[in-house]
Scaffold this motif. Structure first.
Motif, short mmCIF file in Angstrom:
data_model
loop_
_atom_site.label_atom_id
_atom_site.label_comp_id
_atom_site.label_asym_id
_atom_site.label_seq_id
_atom_site.Cartn_x
_atom_site.Cartn_y
_atom_site.Cartn_z
N SER A 212 1.97 9.63 -5.35
CA SER A 212 1.72 10.97 -4.80
C SER A 212 2.95 11.87 -4.86
N ALA B 8 -6.16 1.68 -2.19
CA ALA B 8 -6.64 1.15 -0.91
C ALA B 8 -6.79 -0.37 -0.93
N ALA C 204 -3.80 7.28 -2.08
CA ALA C 204 -4.19 6.29 -1.07
C ALA C 204 -5.54 5.67 -1.41
N LYS C 205 -6.46 6.47 -1.87
CA LYS C 205 -7.78 5.94 -2.23
C LYS C 205 -7.70 4.99 -3.43
N PHE D 253 0.83 -1.20 0.00
CA PHE D 253 0.00 0.00 0.00
C PHE D 253 0.87 1.25 0.00
N GLY D 254 1.89 1.27 0.85
CA GLY D 254 2.77 2.42 0.95
C GLY D 254 3.56 2.67 -0.32
N GLU E 261 -3.87 11.72 -0.55
CA GLU E 261 -5.20 11.15 -0.33
C GLU E 261 -5.73 10.46 -1.58
N THR F 272 1.18 4.19 -3.02
CA THR F 272 0.72 5.50 -2.56
C THR F 272 1.85 6.52 -2.58
N TYR F 273 3.01 6.13 -2.08
CA TYR F 273 4.16 7.04 -2.03
C TYR F 273 4.59 7.46 -3.43
#
Length: 196
Positions: free
Chosen positions: A109, A142, A138-139, A101-102, A135, A105-106
């Motif tokens: 973003s 998810a 992340a969404k 996930f990280g 955000e 997302t990282y």
């Protein structure tokens, strides 16, 4: 007769002549200067950038999964050799899910792309055309957090099944959506994967 040898189209006597009345003006679908591919969905919608299709996106996801999966698989193997217990299984599945996930997302973003996407010439853009916010990233990722539950007995296979269903749903919605957005893109507020 018009210059192309055909009679002019009939006019509606109830509508005044002029732009916006009578026969459609502009592009082939009645939108000035815009065809299907130019209205924000199709081949040239996102600020001149072409939306990426399913296969390049799948290839990028597989490359990124290797980047995440190989080190985590090796770490899990080493931990399993040294001590094998239920607690360590839970810990490793939670760590793997958090890292996955990280990772997505990282990179999405902060860079607007992941290493796998970059290798295949793809990037993720926010609805405004810029880089996705934390955000939004992340969404849209998810579902990767479902991997946190894979080490939990009984709940783990349910999480795996949900993950598979989500991946199939994303693939189907990318294939059916004219702007090539999966439902995870829609959930994130309208992110898009485009060719860089």
């Amino acid at each position: 007769m018009t210059t192309d040898g055909y009679p002019p189209p009939p006019q509606n006597p109830h509508l005044p002549d002029g732009p916006g009345y009578g026969a459609p003006q502009g592009g082939p679908y009645g939108f000035p200067g815009q065809g299907f591919g130019d209205r924000g969905f199709g081949d040239q919608g996102f600020g001149g950038r072409t939306p990426a299709g399913l296969l390049p996106r799948l290839g990028a996801r597989m490359l990124d999964s290797l980047v995440v999966g190989l080190p985590m698989g090796l770490l899990t193997f080493v931990v399993a050799l040294s001590t094998h217990s239920f607690v360590y299984d839970l810990l490793m599945s939670a760590l793997t899910g958090a890292v996955a996930f990280g990772y997505w997302t990282y990179f999405e973003s902060t860079r607007g792309t992941t290493p796998g996407k970059k290798l295949l010439g793809l990037s993720v853009v926010a609805p405004d055309g810029g880089r996705p916010t934390f955000e939004q990233a992340a969404k849209r990722n998810a579902f990767e957090a479902l991997q946190i539950l894979t080490g939990v007995p009984l709940l783990g296979w349910v999480a795996d099944l949900i993950y598979l269903i989500v991946c199939i749903g994303i693939a189907v919605t990318i294939g059916q959506n004219p702007s090539r957005q999966g439902f995870h893109d829609v959930f994130a507020g309208g992110t898009r994967v485009v060719r860089s």
